[in-house]
Design an enzyme around this catalytic site. Structure first.
Site, PDB file in Angstrom:
ATOM      1  CG  HIS A 100      -2.318   0.403   0.978  1.00  0.00           C
ATOM      2  ND1 HIS A 100      -2.913   0.446  -0.272  1.00  0.00           N
ATOM      3  CD2 HIS A 100      -3.292   0.799   1.847  1.00  0.00           C
ATOM      4  CE1 HIS A 100      -4.167   0.840  -0.166  1.00  0.00           C
ATOM      5  NE2 HIS A 100      -4.423   1.069   1.109  1.00  0.00           N
TER       6      HIS A 100
ATOM      7  CG  ASN B 247     -10.516   2.740   1.206  1.00  0.00           C
ATOM      8  OD1 ASN B 247     -11.582   2.718   0.599  1.00  0.00           O
ATOM      9  ND2 ASN B 247     -10.187   1.813   2.085  1.00  0.00           N
TER      10      ASN B 247
ATOM     11  CG  ASN C 163      -9.173   4.663   4.915  1.00  0.00           C
ATOM     12  OD1 ASN C 163      -8.588   4.113   3.980  1.00  0.00           O
ATOM     13  ND2 ASN C 163      -9.806   3.984   5.837  1.00  0.00           N
TER      14      ASN C 163
ATOM     15  CG  ASP D 181      -1.558   0.617  -3.288  1.00  0.00           C
ATOM     16  OD1 ASP D 181      -2.374  -0.302  -3.079  1.00  0.00           O
ATOM     17  OD2 ASP D 181      -1.620   1.713  -2.708  1.00  0.00           O
TER      18      ASP D 181
END
Length: 187
Positions: A20, A113, A67, A92
């Site tokens: 991530h 997100n 997020n 990513d």
């Protein structure tokens, strides 16, 4: 002209070298190639400035977790009077194979997100991006577990290659503009 380059990831050692954080890794590769250093701004973002003939380019790594990435990015964009179409994002994407990438001028979040947060806080999906492949998603592994897992040693060569592509794309965007860079395949 792109004035703000964003790399998405999660802050802290716990998330370092996870899938991530490939957006952070791409931006770090650009900073290293340009001999830039990031400085923390209000615990919201790590930020660096790159001077070009065309003006100041800003590099940002949000430090708010994925997020909420849109919060510091939109704040910085407003402060420096940068329009969404002058923003470029590295992030990513597990739908793209590891070591590969896709470059787009706009589009949906695709369930990411960080991109969802950017779309919400910039009030548009009209910002360019480079999807950095981390896929495919293995069978029997939940997506959150996969994206937060660390890369394997054998992945290093592909990660380095895609980060090199990010540096080349950065240079191409600075030199010729984002549309021409994308039409050249993001080489």
């Amino acid at each position: 002209m792109i004035k703000l380059f964003v790399g998405l990831g999660n802050p802290g050692d716990k998330y370092k070298n996870t899938r991530h954080n490939l957006g952070f890794m791409a931006l770090d590769a650009i900073a290293e190639a340009k001999r830039l250093e990031f400085k923390n701004r209000d615990n919201m973002a790590d930020i660096s400035f790159y001077e070009t003939d065309g003006g100041k380019i800003i590099l940002v790594k949000p430090m708010t977790f994925m997020n909420l990435s849109g919060v510091p990015v939109s704040s910085i964009a407003r402060y420096y009077k940068i329009k969404p179409e002058e923003v470029f994002v590295f992030y990513d994407d597990f739908s793209v194979p590891l070591g590969e990438y896709r470059v787009r001028l706009s589009g949906s979040s695709g369930g990411h997100n960080g991109i969802s947060s950017l779309i919400t806080h910039l009030n548009t999906d009209k910002f360019a991006r480079m999807k950095l492949g981390i896929g495919p998603l293995p069978q029997f592994i939940k997506m959150p577990d996969f994206v937060l897992s660390r890369f394997h040693e054998e992945d290093k060569e592909k990660i380095n290659a895609v980060c090199e592509k990010a540096v080349k794309l950065f240079d191409e965007i600075i030199k010729n503009g984002v549309e021409k860079a994308i039409s050249n395949g993001g080489r």
